[in-house]
Design an enzyme around this catalytic site. Structure first.
Site, mmCIF file in Angstrom:
data_model
loop_
_atom_site.group_PDB
_atom_site.id
_atom_site.type_symbol
_atom_site.label_atom_id
_atom_site.label_comp_id
_atom_site.label_asym_id
_atom_site.label_seq_id
_atom_site.Cartn_x
_atom_site.Cartn_y
_atom_site.Cartn_z
ATOM 1 N N HIS A 1 20.230 7.469 43.468
ATOM 2 C CA HIS A 1 19.004 7.292 44.261
ATOM 3 C C HIS A 1 18.981 5.904 44.902
ATOM 4 O O HIS A 1 18.529 5.754 46.037
ATOM 5 C CB HIS A 1 17.764 7.498 43.386
ATOM 6 C CG HIS A 1 17.442 8.954 43.155
ATOM 7 N ND1 HIS A 1 18.163 9.740 42.287
ATOM 8 C CD2 HIS A 1 16.487 9.751 43.686
ATOM 9 C CE1 HIS A 1 17.650 10.971 42.295
ATOM 10 N NE2 HIS A 1 16.629 11.002 43.137
ATOM 11 N N HIS B 1 17.621 4.964 34.376
ATOM 12 C CA HIS B 1 18.688 3.976 34.588
ATOM 13 C C HIS B 1 18.393 2.643 33.943
ATOM 14 O O HIS B 1 17.232 2.286 33.712
ATOM 15 C CB HIS B 1 18.870 3.724 36.086
ATOM 16 C CG HIS B 1 19.483 4.861 36.826
ATOM 17 N ND1 HIS B 1 20.834 5.122 36.806
ATOM 18 C CD2 HIS B 1 18.930 5.827 37.604
ATOM 19 C CE1 HIS B 1 21.082 6.186 37.538
ATOM 20 N NE2 HIS B 1 19.943 6.651 38.034
HETATM 21 C C1 LIG Z 1 23.885 20.756 51.528
HETATM 22 C C2 LIG Z 1 25.208 20.264 52.024
HETATM 23 C C3 LIG Z 1 25.404 20.093 53.461
HETATM 24 C C4 LIG Z 1 26.189 19.910 51.202
HETATM 25 C C5 LIG Z 1 26.122 19.911 49.757
HETATM 26 C C6 LIG Z 1 26.950 18.809 49.241
HETATM 27 C C7 LIG Z 1 26.588 18.525 47.829
HETATM 28 C C8 LIG Z 1 27.508 18.997 46.780
HETATM 29 C C9 LIG Z 1 25.493 17.890 47.555
HETATM 30 C C10 LIG Z 1 25.045 17.563 46.175
HETATM 31 C C11 LIG Z 1 23.653 17.061 46.264
HETATM 32 C C12 LIG Z 1 23.164 16.685 44.904
HETATM 33 C C13 LIG Z 1 22.895 17.752 43.914
HETATM 34 C C14 LIG Z 1 23.026 15.421 44.629
HETATM 35 C C15 LIG Z 1 22.608 14.914 43.308
HETATM 36 C C16 LIG Z 1 21.468 13.973 43.483
HETATM 37 C C17 LIG Z 1 21.148 13.339 42.168
HETATM 38 C C18 LIG Z 1 20.407 14.109 41.184
HETATM 39 C C19 LIG Z 1 21.595 12.095 41.935
HETATM 40 C C20 LIG Z 1 21.356 11.362 40.678
HETATM 41 O O1 LIG Z 1 20.681 10.207 41.009
HETATM 42 P P1 LIG Z 1 20.563 9.044 39.945
HETATM 43 O O2 LIG Z 1 19.730 7.995 40.637
HETATM 44 O O3 LIG Z 1 19.899 9.574 38.749
HETATM 45 O O4 LIG Z 1 21.952 8.567 39.689
#
Ligand SMILES: CC(C)=CCC/C(C)=C/CC/C(C)=C/CC/C(C)=C/COP(=O)(O)O
Length: 294
Positions: free
Chosen positions: A213, A255
């Site tokens: 994020h 985090h």
């Molecule tokens: C929709 C399209 C065009 C492509 C898909 C590509 C893809 C695999 C996207 C994944 C998106 C996704 C599930 C991202 C995760 C986001 C997330 C929960 C991040 C964690 O964030 P954090 O701050 O806790 O590290």
């Protein structure tokens, strides 16, 4: 009359019970006293241990022996000298400045992250703002950003707009890829107080370094500030959103502070990559032609 200075075994200096234990660097060695021993033990800690008495005394300083596993008193010349210290032990006694700095930073990081994790659960001190923080979490999630960009791309009717959106899509995909790569490499566990109740996650999202994020917040806000013409209050709002989103990751207990700080740095640098590789109808005509045919 002042009492004679004594060695660690309680014997007056220069009158050791065993003359064979009088060696340079040992407390029983006349003329230097305690301060001389300390100086020599520091000097000799880098050299191979040749003198068993020195080794024994250094061993008594190590955390292992301080717990009482090595009997300092009563170890006379009749007993076999202890084996020389292994190299790793001596390194432990002389940790590098960088090692100490990193360990201290890590300790501060864990302590601060725990203190700031005030929305980590419903029963936490700020548990009532948790739903708001989770809404903020969705505003920085990868799925809405990717789908939103795809939607805008499909509705865009200008070449300039399409070019910017195509690059935003590339930036978002690059971000997901690099964060997943780094999370998989570093494998730092999320804080113990985190509840794993996030909206759609990838398998690597069980790891916390770096915060996805935070990378997205830095990347997207830098992208928007560089490619959208916005009034000053809106520009301030974009920066505030990125900052509060990062802070909310720690408050939710998702985090540690360093995950978010590094995430901001990574996202900022990722924008520089996107800017450097900027896709246009000139350098990536295939992409634009293909999109136009849809
Ligand atoms: C929709 C399209 C065009 C492509 C898909 C590509 C893809 C695999 C996207 C994944 C998106 C996704 C599930 C991202 C995760 C986001 C997330 C929960 C991040 C964690 O964030 P954090 O701050 O806790 O590290």
């Amino acid at each position: 009359m002042p009492s004679p200075r004594r060695n660690v075994e309680g014997r007056p200096l220069g009158t050791s019970a065993s003359s064979s234990s009088s060696s340079p660097g040992s407390p029983a060695h006349g003329g230097g006293g305690g301060s001389r021993f300390e100086f020599q033990s520091l000097l000799s800690s880098r050299a191979p241990v040749a003198d068993p008495t020195c080794a024994r005394l250094r061993a008594s300083e190590s955390p292992v022996h301080r717990r009482g596993s090595f009997p300092l008193t009563g170890a006379g010349p009749s007993q076999a000298p202890p084996p020389p210290l292994p190299e790793e032990d001596r390194m432990d006694l002389n940790p590098s400045f960088l090692g100490i700095a990193l360990r201290s930073l890590l300790a501060i990081d864990l302590w601060l992250s725990k203190k700031l994790g005030v929305c980590a659960g419903e029963s936490s001190s700020w548990g009532s703002v948790r739903p708001l923080m989770k809404l903020l979490e969705i505003s920085g999630h990868g799925i809405p950003w990717l789908l939103g960009t795809l939607y805008c791309l499909s509705r865009s009717d200008s070449w300039a707009g399409r070019e910017v959106l195509m690059n935003l899509l590339f930036a978002l995909l690059l971000d997901v890829l690099l964060v997943a790569l780094l999370k998989g490499l570093v494998r730092r566990r999320r804080p113990a107080h985190n509840q794993m109740d996030m909206f759609v996650t990838l398998s690597v999202d069980k790891y916390s370094f770096p915060s996805g994020h935070a990378t997205r917040a830095a990347l997207v806000s830098r992208f928007i500030l560089n490619h959208l013409v916005l009034a000053i209050p809106l520009r301030v709002l974009v920066v505030l959103w990125a900052f509060i989103l990062g802070l909310s990751r720690v408050m939710l207990g998702r985090h540690n502070v360093t995950d978010v700080a590094f995430g901001f740095f990574q996202g900022y640098m990722q924008y520089s990559i996107v800017d450097y590789c900027w896709l246009s109808p000139h350098n990536a005509p295939v992409l634009f032609v293909l999109w136009n045919q849809q």
